[in-house]
Design a protein around this motif. Structure first.
Motif, PDB file in Angstrom:
ATOM      1  N   ILE A 106       0.865  -1.174   0.000  1.00 17.03           N
ATOM      2  CA  ILE A 106       0.000   0.000   0.000  1.00 17.03           C
ATOM      3  C   ILE A 106       0.902   1.224   0.000  1.00 17.03           C
ATOM      4  O   ILE A 106       1.763   1.362   0.867  1.00 17.03           O
ATOM      5  CB  ILE A 106      -0.918   0.031   1.238  1.00 17.03           C
ATOM      6  N   ALA A 107       0.723   2.093  -0.980  1.00 14.81           N
ATOM      7  CA  ALA A 107       1.537   3.307  -1.084  1.00 14.81           C
ATOM      8  C   ALA A 107       0.840   4.441  -0.350  1.00 14.81           C
ATOM      9  O   ALA A 107      -0.224   4.901  -0.765  1.00 14.81           O
ATOM     10  CB  ALA A 107       1.757   3.679  -2.544  1.00 14.81           C
ATOM     11  N   THR A 108       1.431   4.877   0.760  1.00 11.24           N
ATOM     12  CA  THR A 108       0.876   5.980   1.540  1.00 11.24           C
ATOM     13  C   THR A 108       1.998   6.948   1.896  1.00 11.24           C
ATOM     14  O   THR A 108       3.110   6.516   2.180  1.00 11.24           O
ATOM     15  CB  THR A 108       0.233   5.468   2.847  1.00 11.24           C
ATOM     16  N   GLY A 109       1.683   8.230   1.884  1.00 11.33           N
ATOM     17  CA  GLY A 109       2.669   9.235   2.268  1.00 11.33           C
ATOM     18  C   GLY A 109       2.872  10.255   1.165  1.00 11.33           C
ATOM     19  O   GLY A 109       3.703  10.062   0.283  1.00 11.33           O
ATOM     20  N   GLY A 110       2.108  11.331   1.188  1.00  7.08           N
ATOM     21  CA  GLY A 110       2.306  12.414   0.233  1.00  7.08           C
ATOM     22  C   GLY A 110       1.608  12.252  -1.095  1.00  7.08           C
ATOM     23  O   GLY A 110       1.857  13.034  -2.014  1.00  7.08           O
TER      24      GLY A 110
END
Length: 367
Positions: free
Chosen positions: A265-269
């Motif tokens: 899961i791509a999270t951050g910005g």
């Protein structure tokens, strides 16, 4: 200070103060999807559906964990949940620690399942709290929201800054192994400092089902603690928070770091649909974001829906311009990584050229 009071402070600060990464971005500016001038497809035929951890979703996007644990957060979680239910997406709740400590706070979390009966919903607890509450405590928070998965968040940077933080990280891996035997999948979730390849491999061996990279580039919880420390006139905590505001691995390199044959899961910005598309091209299965929906959630469900729909339209345009009919194509889209991110990944031993040389066209041969 009670956990419940701290939760509403966090929400208020995120809504009103600049809490995002300052010096270090997420890395999306260093990523370019290779344009296809001849996409040879109808944009209206793009399929963004995905099956993630045995749950069908209309698009590879979730609202990341935001809040819960205080009466004033109930309406926020209700608006967020109504939005993902309407759009067929996923959502995570904030740390459920407050509800374990004070059962009267359960409604601020259970409202999510009430308003999103068919959406993918994941629960949330810190690794440090599992040691305290045990497997039975985790089962209770899963039942609280009828969770499809449980996220164990790793927020040791924030804990190190908070005066009331839990700085004992010993034994965290063992408790993670313990709960991997539960009936629902376990997601390991960083909260703004990213996850390295070494830790991703260890977590895979421990039996986790997915990794949420939670990289540098979005909300800095070290930064949030700066504001809290300033209000308390706690100079030491404020100075620590300032120093470590951007500490960690940015989201883009962390996506690549976590390539260990687990869903990522791509999270951050992530702030646009183009960021979502880039994340999936780099190897993520799903993308998520939190901060962009705090303000809209305070307005209500319709504002959240409008924001998400715009991001998903941006993702579809990106897919169209890359000739990607579905997410399988997007995972194979040629992608150029440059700048600081290229340098970082090369130094870490990853061959970034592989991303640039692949193709969605099986008949294509480079001349």
């Amino acid at each position: 200070m009670s956990t419940s009071r701290r939760k509403i402070e966090h929400l208020e600060l995120c809504a009103a103060s600049p809490v995002e990464s300052r010096k270090t971005g997420a890395g999306f500016d260093d990523v370019m999807l290779v344009h296809r001038a001849l996409p040879e497809m109808n944009m209206d035929d793009i399929d963004t559906s995905i099956r993630f951890l045995e749950k069908e979703m209309n698009a590879p996007f979730m609202i990341a964990s935001i809040t819960g644990g205080h009466p004033e957060t109930t309406a926020v979680n209700a608006a967020l949940a109504e939005a993902v239910e309407e759009l067929g997406l996923g959502i995570g709740v904030g740390s459920q620690r407050a509800a374990i400590e004070d059962p009267s706070q359960e409604e601020s979390f259970s409202i999510v399942r009430d308003k999103a009966p068919s959406a993918f919903v994941y629960g949330n607890i810190g690794a440090a709290q599992i040691r305290e509450y045990g497997v039975e405590g985790v089962e209770k928070i899963i039942e609280m929201i009828d969770a499809d998965a449980i996220a164990v968040h790793l927020n040791f940077l924030q804990e190190a800054i908070q005066p009331e933080g839990d700085r004992d990280a010993s034994g965290a891996l063992e408790v993670i192994k313990d709960i991997c035997s539960l009936a629902v999948p376990v997601i390991i979730k960083e909260t703004g400092a990213g996850i390295s390849h070494e830790d991703a491999f260890i977590l895979k061996e421990a039996g986790v089902a997915a990794i949420d990279v939670g990289g540098v580039g979005g909300t800095s919880w070290s930064g949030v603690e700066v504001y809290r420390a300033r209000e308390r006139k706690d100079t030491e905590s404020e100075m620590l928070g300032e120093l470590f505001w951007d500490f960690g691995i940015p989201t883009v390199p962390s996506i690549v770091e976590c390539s260990v044959s687990l869903p990522v899961i791509a999270t951050g910005g992530l702030r646009t649909g183009l960021d979502i598309a880039k994340s999936l091209a780099l190897g993520a299965s799903v993308a998520s974001a939190a901060l962009p929906f705090v303000g809209p959630a305070l307005q209500g469900k319709d504002a959240v829906v409008k924001n998400i729909e715009h991001m998903l339209k941006e993702m579809e345009v990106a897919m169209f311009l890359c000739g990607c009919r579905d997410l399988k194509d997007l995972h194979l889209a040629p992608t150029v990584i440059s700048g600081w991110t290229h340098e970082y990944l090369e130094l870490r031993g990853f061959n970034v050229k592989d991303f640039a040389l692949r193709s969605t066209n099986k008949d294509f041969q480079r001349v």
